[in-house]
Design an enzyme around this catalytic site. Structure first.
Site, PDB file in Angstrom:
ATOM      1  N   GLY A  59       0.745  -1.082   0.019  1.00 56.43           N
ATOM      2  CA  GLY A  59       0.389   0.340   0.319  1.00 56.43           C
ATOM      3  C   GLY A  59       0.801   1.229   0.014  1.00 56.43           C
ATOM      4  O   GLY A  59       0.216   1.982   0.134  1.00 56.43           O
ATOM      5  N   ALA A  60       2.000   1.396  -0.671  1.00 55.11           N
ATOM      6  CA  ALA A  60       2.821   2.099  -0.551  1.00 55.11           C
ATOM      7  C   ALA A  60       2.693   3.348  -1.529  1.00 55.11           C
ATOM      8  O   ALA A  60       3.643   4.401  -2.419  1.00 55.11           O
ATOM      9  CB  ALA A  60       4.380   2.168  -0.455  1.00 55.11           C
ATOM     10  N   ASN A  61       1.608   3.145  -2.863  1.00 52.93           N
ATOM     11  CA  ASN A  61       0.802   3.965  -3.159  1.00 52.93           C
ATOM     12  C   ASN A  61       0.964   5.694  -3.007  1.00 52.93           C
ATOM     13  O   ASN A  61       0.486   6.205  -3.104  1.00 52.93           O
ATOM     14  CB  ASN A  61       0.318   3.851  -4.589  1.00 52.93           C
ATOM     15  N   THR A  62       0.472   5.436  -2.090  1.00 54.66           N
ATOM     16  CA  THR A  62      -0.346   6.619  -0.942  1.00 54.66           C
ATOM     17  C   THR A  62      -0.143   6.269   0.470  1.00 54.66           C
ATOM     18  O   THR A  62       0.533   5.850   1.048  1.00 54.66           O
ATOM     19  CB  THR A  62      -2.034   6.671  -1.329  1.00 54.66           C
ATOM     20  N   GLY A  63      -0.188   7.618   0.893  1.00 51.28           N
ATOM     21  CA  GLY A  63      -0.113   8.234   2.543  1.00 51.28           C
ATOM     22  C   GLY A  63       0.845   7.234   3.063  1.00 51.28           C
ATOM     23  O   GLY A  63       1.801   7.924   2.534  1.00 51.28           O
ATOM     24  N   ILE A  64       0.749   6.595   4.551  1.00 53.98           N
ATOM     25  CA  ILE A  64       1.230   6.352   5.625  1.00 53.98           C
ATOM     26  C   ILE A  64       2.640   5.655   4.637  1.00 53.98           C
ATOM     27  O   ILE A  64       4.236   6.101   4.922  1.00 53.98           O
ATOM     28  CB  ILE A  64       0.694   5.707   6.767  1.00 53.98           C
ATOM     29  N   GLY A  65       2.424   4.403   3.675  1.00 50.76           N
ATOM     30  CA  GLY A  65       2.966   3.653   3.590  1.00 50.76           C
ATOM     31  C   GLY A  65       3.981   4.376   2.169  1.00 50.76           C
ATOM     32  O   GLY A  65       5.007   4.118   2.234  1.00 50.76           O
ATOM     33  N   TYR A 213     -13.019  -3.310  11.273  1.00 51.90           N
ATOM     34  CA  TYR A 213     -12.058  -2.518  11.454  1.00 51.90           C
ATOM     35  C   TYR A 213     -11.616  -2.830  12.913  1.00 51.90           C
ATOM     36  O   TYR A 213      -9.640  -3.213  12.816  1.00 51.90           O
ATOM     37  CB  TYR A 213     -11.918  -0.769  11.345  1.00 51.90           C
TER      38      TYR A 213
END
Length: 329
Positions: A59-65, A213
């Site tokens: 999930g490194a395409n956005t945000g924290i990642g 969640y």
């Protein structure tokens, strides 16, 4: 603070508390969160450099990642951005290459809602790389309407937990061969409100998307501890982290929460700030004795009794292997 339903806001209150209490029943843990989740911004101060090291961030395409991947690339690592949306992944990779000067930032397809995709990613990675030093299981979803993954798992449990469980399992031998190596699992303060209901793991009997969640994030904490126990003596260590409340795409399934986040934006961490605890656990020297621990704001954090129940952790491990068709030794 007033009674249930009454919240007094001050500059020390993190709106993660409010996010949780909008969809969760009031109980001792909700009150604890309101008192505990104050704005605190731990910073990873490690100066460790990573030339020759190989890293995967899901999930490194956005945000924290994305911020995590950028920092690791800045340190010279060969970084794999593992994400579902290749177009967004390539945009993120191009930005990271330009800002860090590191051209070894690669994008690979990984859909955590489909075990076929997870297996295909792992097979291709193992054929491409002889080493893996850091695996950061960062990707996640929150507040999804009831739905199932391609394999019939409830979406939160399937993506946040089971997908990463399978990915870690498939890459484990490479992590051992590359030791010392580390696995970092993103959880959340919300895990304190989670339960592992083995009779209702996929929400078929009843479903609350906020609690779903929380359940998945509790599963990540239990997974981290059981994985640490099983990896003792291998040189592979593992940590779960609460990144804090971060302005990211995680709230995309709830218009109300997106509005709430904007309303209290001055209290919320940036993605770069949210990445600090993941980086701390991935990089800090001498952290090995704390394998299996949970971290928040770059320091060990308290784990509630549900998160420390080793009987539940072992049972969840066995159930996960059965669901994923993993043969246990």
């Amino acid at each position: 603070m007033g009674g249930p339903g009454c919240v007094t806001l001050g500059k020390s209150l993190n709106p993660h508390c409010l996010v949780l209490t909008t969809f969760l029943p009031w109980n001792q843990y909700t009150v604890w969160i309101l008192r505990r989740e104050a704005v605190s911004k731990g910073v990873c101060t490690s100066t460790v450099q990573l030339p020759g090291k190989v890293v995967i961030v899901t999930g490194a395409n956005t945000g924290i990642g994305k911020e995590t991947a950028k920092d690791l690339a800045q340190r010279g690592a060969r970084v794999y951005i593992a994400c579902r949306d290749l177009q967004k992944g390539e945009l993120a990779a191009s930005e990271i290459r330009a800002k860090t000067g590191n051209q070894q930032v690669l994008v690979r397809k990984l859909d955590l809602s489909d075990t076929k995709s997870i297996r295909a990613f792992a097979e291709a990675f193992l054929a491409e790389e002889k080493h893996l030093h850091i695996l950061i299981n960062n990707a996640g979803v929150m507040m999804c309407p009831y739905s199932k993954t391609a394999d019939g798992f409830e979406m939160h449990m399937g993506i946040n937990y089971l997908g990463h469980f399978l990915l870690t399992h498939l890459l484990l031998e490479r992590l051992k061969e590359s030791a010392p190596s580390r696995v970092v699992n993103l959880s959340s303060l919300a895990f304190h409100l989670g339960r592992i209901h083995f009779y209702n793991l996929h929400g078929e009997k009843y479903y609350n998307r906020g609690l779903a969640y929380c359940h998945s994030k509790l599963a990540n904490v239990l997974f981290t501890q059981e994985l640490s126990r099983r990896l003792k003596g291998t040189g592979v260590t593992t940590y779960s982290v609460h990144p804090g409340t971060v302005d990211s795409d995680l709230f995309r399934h709830s218009l109300f929460l997106k509005l709430l986040v904007k309303l209290f934006s001055s209290f919320i961490k940036t993605p770069q700030e949210g990445a600090q605890t993941s980086l701390y656990c991935a990089l800090t020297e001498g952290l090995e004795p704390l394998s299996g621990n949970h971290f928040s704001d770059c320091r060990p954090a308290w784990i509630s009794s549900r998160g420390r129940n080793m009987t539940t952790a072992m049972r969840l491990w066995d159930a996960s292997c059965n669901m994923l068709g993993i043969q246990q030794d």
